[in-house]
Design a protein around this motif. Structure first.
Motif, PDB file in Angstrom:
ATOM      1  N   VAL A 173      15.670  98.245 100.970  1.00 45.35           N
ATOM      2  CA  VAL A 173      16.260  98.573 102.266  1.00 45.35           C
ATOM      3  C   VAL A 173      17.005  99.890 102.158  1.00 45.35           C
ATOM      4  O   VAL A 173      17.499 100.262 101.092  1.00 45.35           O
ATOM      5  CB  VAL A 173      17.227  97.466 102.745  1.00 45.35           C
ATOM      6  CG1 VAL A 173      16.470  96.204 103.098  1.00 45.35           C
ATOM      7  CG2 VAL A 173      18.292  97.175 101.693  1.00 45.35           C
TER       8      VAL A 173
ATOM      9  N   VAL B  59      20.206 101.917 102.978  1.00 42.64           N
ATOM     10  CA  VAL B  59      21.583 101.507 103.246  1.00 42.64           C
ATOM     11  C   VAL B  59      22.545 102.687 103.143  1.00 42.64           C
ATOM     12  O   VAL B  59      22.282 103.685 102.466  1.00 42.64           O
ATOM     13  CB  VAL B  59      22.044 100.393 102.273  1.00 42.64           C
ATOM     14  CG1 VAL B  59      21.318  99.095 102.542  1.00 42.64           C
ATOM     15  CG2 VAL B  59      21.843 100.822 100.829  1.00 42.64           C
TER      16      VAL B  59
ATOM     17  N   TRP C 202      17.735 104.211  99.232  1.00 41.67           N
ATOM     18  CA  TRP C 202      16.834 103.051  99.228  1.00 41.67           C
ATOM     19  C   TRP C 202      17.180 102.205  98.005  1.00 41.67           C
ATOM     20  O   TRP C 202      17.165 102.692  96.878  1.00 41.67           O
ATOM     21  CB  TRP C 202      15.381 103.495  99.119  1.00 41.67           C
ATOM     22  CG  TRP C 202      14.775 103.999 100.394  1.00 41.67           C
ATOM     23  CD1 TRP C 202      14.593 105.296 100.762  1.00 41.67           C
ATOM     24  CD2 TRP C 202      14.254 103.201 101.461  1.00 41.67           C
ATOM     25  NE1 TRP C 202      13.998 105.368 102.001  1.00 41.67           N
ATOM     26  CE2 TRP C 202      13.773 104.093 102.457  1.00 41.67           C
ATOM     27  CE3 TRP C 202      14.145 101.830 101.690  1.00 41.67           C
ATOM     28  CZ2 TRP C 202      13.182 103.658 103.638  1.00 41.67           C
ATOM     29  CZ3 TRP C 202      13.569 101.392 102.877  1.00 41.67           C
ATOM     30  CH2 TRP C 202      13.098 102.301 103.828  1.00 41.67           C
TER      31      TRP C 202
ATOM     32  N   TYR D 258      16.894  94.981  97.919  1.00 45.33           N
ATOM     33  CA  TYR D 258      17.739  94.163  98.794  1.00 45.33           C
ATOM     34  C   TYR D 258      18.613  93.193  97.999  1.00 45.33           C
ATOM     35  O   TYR D 258      19.781  92.972  98.347  1.00 45.33           O
ATOM     36  CB  TYR D 258      16.864  93.394  99.782  1.00 45.33           C
ATOM     37  CG  TYR D 258      17.642  92.486 100.714  1.00 45.33           C
ATOM     38  CD1 TYR D 258      18.565  93.017 101.608  1.00 45.33           C
ATOM     39  CD2 TYR D 258      17.455  91.104 100.690  1.00 45.33           C
ATOM     40  CE1 TYR D 258      19.284  92.197 102.464  1.00 45.33           C
ATOM     41  CE2 TYR D 258      18.163  90.274 101.541  1.00 45.33           C
ATOM     42  CZ  TYR D 258      19.077  90.826 102.420  1.00 45.33           C
ATOM     43  OH  TYR D 258      19.800  90.006 103.263  1.00 45.33           O
TER      44      TYR D 258
ATOM     45  N   LYS E 205      22.555  92.744  98.957  1.00 49.74           N
ATOM     46  CA  LYS E 205      22.647  91.689  99.972  1.00 49.74           C
ATOM     47  C   LYS E 205      24.096  91.275 100.222  1.00 49.74           C
ATOM     48  O   LYS E 205      24.532  91.159 101.378  1.00 49.74           O
ATOM     49  CB  LYS E 205      21.824  90.473  99.550  1.00 49.74           C
ATOM     50  CG  LYS E 205      21.882  89.317 100.550  1.00 49.74           C
ATOM     51  CD  LYS E 205      21.080  88.139 100.076  1.00 49.74           C
ATOM     52  CE  LYS E 205      21.078  87.015 101.115  1.00 49.74           C
ATOM     53  NZ  LYS E 205      22.434  86.544 101.442  1.00 49.74           N
TER      54      LYS E 205
ATOM     55  N   ILE F  63      25.989  93.874 102.130  1.00 45.72           N
ATOM     56  CA  ILE F  63      25.582  93.909 103.540  1.00 45.72           C
ATOM     57  C   ILE F  63      26.174  92.722 104.294  1.00 45.72           C
ATOM     58  O   ILE F  63      26.684  92.858 105.412  1.00 45.72           O
ATOM     59  CB  ILE F  63      24.046  93.914 103.655  1.00 45.72           C
ATOM     60  CG1 ILE F  63      23.479  95.233 103.112  1.00 45.72           C
ATOM     61  CG2 ILE F  63      23.612  93.714 105.107  1.00 45.72           C
ATOM     62  CD1 ILE F  63      21.963  95.277 103.050  1.00 45.72           C
TER      63      ILE F  63
ATOM     64  N   SER G  35      22.333  98.200 106.659  1.00 44.34           N
ATOM     65  CA  SER G  35      20.945  98.638 106.515  1.00 44.34           C
ATOM     66  C   SER G  35      20.584  99.500 107.714  1.00 44.34           C
ATOM     67  O   SER G  35      21.023  99.231 108.843  1.00 44.34           O
ATOM     68  CB  SER G  35      20.007  97.434 106.410  1.00 44.34           C
ATOM     69  OG  SER G  35      20.129  96.605 107.547  1.00 44.34           O
TER      70      SER G  35
ATOM     71  N   THR H 153      17.706 101.531 110.184  1.00 50.09           N
ATOM     72  CA  THR H 153      16.345 101.505 110.679  1.00 50.09           C
ATOM     73  C   THR H 153      15.916 102.933 111.001  1.00 50.09           C
ATOM     74  O   THR H 153      16.593 103.623 111.758  1.00 50.09           O
ATOM     75  CB  THR H 153      16.224 100.639 111.941  1.00 50.09           C
ATOM     76  OG1 THR H 153      16.656  99.313 111.646  1.00 50.09           O
ATOM     77  CG2 THR H 153      14.782 100.597 112.426  1.00 50.09           C
TER      78      THR H 153
ATOM     79  N   THR I 236      11.334 100.279 108.519  1.00 50.04           N
ATOM     80  CA  THR I 236      12.511  99.421 108.546  1.00 50.04           C
ATOM     81  C   THR I 236      12.891  99.009 107.128  1.00 50.04           C
ATOM     82  O   THR I 236      14.034  99.072 106.728  1.00 50.04           O
ATOM     83  CB  THR I 236      12.246  98.161 109.391  1.00 50.04           C
ATOM     84  OG1 THR I 236      11.874  98.561 110.710  1.00 50.04           O
ATOM     85  CG2 THR I 236      13.488  97.281 109.445  1.00 50.04           C
ATOM     86  N   PHE I 237      11.922  98.577 106.360  1.00 50.33           N
ATOM     87  CA  PHE I 237      12.113  98.257 104.952  1.00 50.33           C
ATOM     88  C   PHE I 237      10.753  98.373 104.275  1.00 50.33           C
ATOM     89  O   PHE I 237       9.713  98.480 104.926  1.00 50.33           O
ATOM     90  CB  PHE I 237      12.686  96.845 104.765  1.00 50.33           C
ATOM     91  CG  PHE I 237      11.722  95.742 105.087  1.00 50.33           C
ATOM     92  CD1 PHE I 237      10.948  95.163 104.096  1.00 50.33           C
ATOM     93  CD2 PHE I 237      11.575  95.276 106.388  1.00 50.33           C
ATOM     94  CE1 PHE I 237      10.041  94.147 104.398  1.00 50.33           C
ATOM     95  CE2 PHE I 237      10.684  94.264 106.699  1.00 50.33           C
ATOM     96  CZ  PHE I 237       9.913  93.707 105.696  1.00 50.33           C
TER      97      PHE I 237
END
Length: 302
Positions: free
Chosen positions: A169, A171, A238, A241, A245, A248, A255, A257, A262-263
């Motif tokens: 993801v 972030v 990047w 995840y 996690k 987040i 995260s 978009t 998106t991922f």
């Protein structure tokens, strides 16, 4: 050259006398006469000029010096047993050392159960676990520098078994300017900000994957360093995840978009660079990694 005054047999006899509770019991267990054990321990004490045992009542007990010497002697005898066992394993083609290269993105939580199962069956083989990333991991396969490799792809000419899906993801810090932008973010706008990238561990890196459009880039060698920078409200990155996690979930990182992405999801593969030369230790480790894999296989392969 130094020549030891004592022998392994004398130290083993001393250990037996203590472990079995006396000379008579040790003599029975070792199938030796009690007098021979008495003589061996007495000779050991005389040579060292240290009293190791003393008789209290009808029982021989360790002196303070004896406790120290006995403890150290156990390391000595165990090392000799391990050395002889290693020689047997080598004669049986069991590898004295096994190298496992693991991509930094692979969750270590999936590796720990494997290692716990492997340890009691490893026969004393030394295991090298080496971290690599990007083409550095691929080099370990193509150059045959490892027994087993966990990589995010299978190089041309090799075979691999899928063992896990890894999600990445994009972030940044919750208070970074990017966090307040309207989604999805224009890639051109993203390129105006600092990008944190993970350094390729190959000797000759080949930047052939990943979004590297930002001219303003900082390169770090570990995910932990990248996360630390993000928590200081610097840049975007990047990241796997599973590594972010918790951050987040508690709102410290968010995260992002981006238009067109998106991922991204990658598959981790287990690759044996030299399958025809796999020793029994490597085969066991490979079997355990596959046993603990977290990926759904087609029903025909179950």
């Amino acid at each position: 050259m130094y020549r030891p005054k004592s022998t392994l047999e004398q130290w083993r006899i001393l250990q037996a006398v203590v472990d079995f509770g006396g000379y008579a019991q040790a003599a029975e267990k070792l199938n030796k006469s009690q007098s021979s054990l008495n003589h061996a321990v007495a000779k050991l004490q005389n040579m060292l000029n240290v009293q190791l045992l003393e008789v209290v009542g009808r029982k021989a007990v360790l002196t303070e010096a004896g406790e120290v010497m006995l403890r150290r002697s156990r390391y000595l005898t165990q090392n000799v047993e391990d050395l002889e066992s290693l020689a047997v394993n080598i004669n049986q083609d069991w590898e004295p050392e096994i190298s496992l290269v693991v991509d930094l993105a692979y969750p270590r939580s999936l590796l720990f159960p494997v290692l716990q199962d492997f340890l009691p069956e490893s026969r004393g083989s030394r295991l090298q676990i080496i971290d690599h990333v990007l083409t550095g991991t691929e080099d370990a396969i193509t150059r045959h520098t490892a027994d087993l490799v966990i990589h995010m792809q299978v190089p041309k000419g090799f075979l691999g078994e899928p063992i896990a899906h890894i999600e990445f993801v994009l972030v940044c810090h919750a208070q970074h300017d990017l966090a307040s932008m309207q989604s999805p973010i224009d890639p051109n706008e993203l390129a105006q900000h600092l990008q944190i990238v993970i350094k390729d561990s190959a000797e000759r890196p080949d930047e052939k994957s990943g979004w590297l459009k930002s001219e303003n880039r900082w390169t770090v060698s570990q995910f932990d360093t990248a996360i630390d920078l993000l928590l200081q409200k610097m840049g975007f990155c990047w990241l796997p995840y599973h590594r972010v996690k918790t951050l987040i979930d508690d709102g410290r990182l968010v995260s992002l978009t981006v238009e067109g992405s998106t991922f991204k999801q990658m598959t981790a593969f287990l690759v044996c660079p030299t399958p025809d030369n796999k020793g029994p230790g490597t085969q066991l480790l490979e079997k355990l990694i596959l046993h603990h894999r977290e990926i759904d296989l087609p029903s025909c392969l179950d």
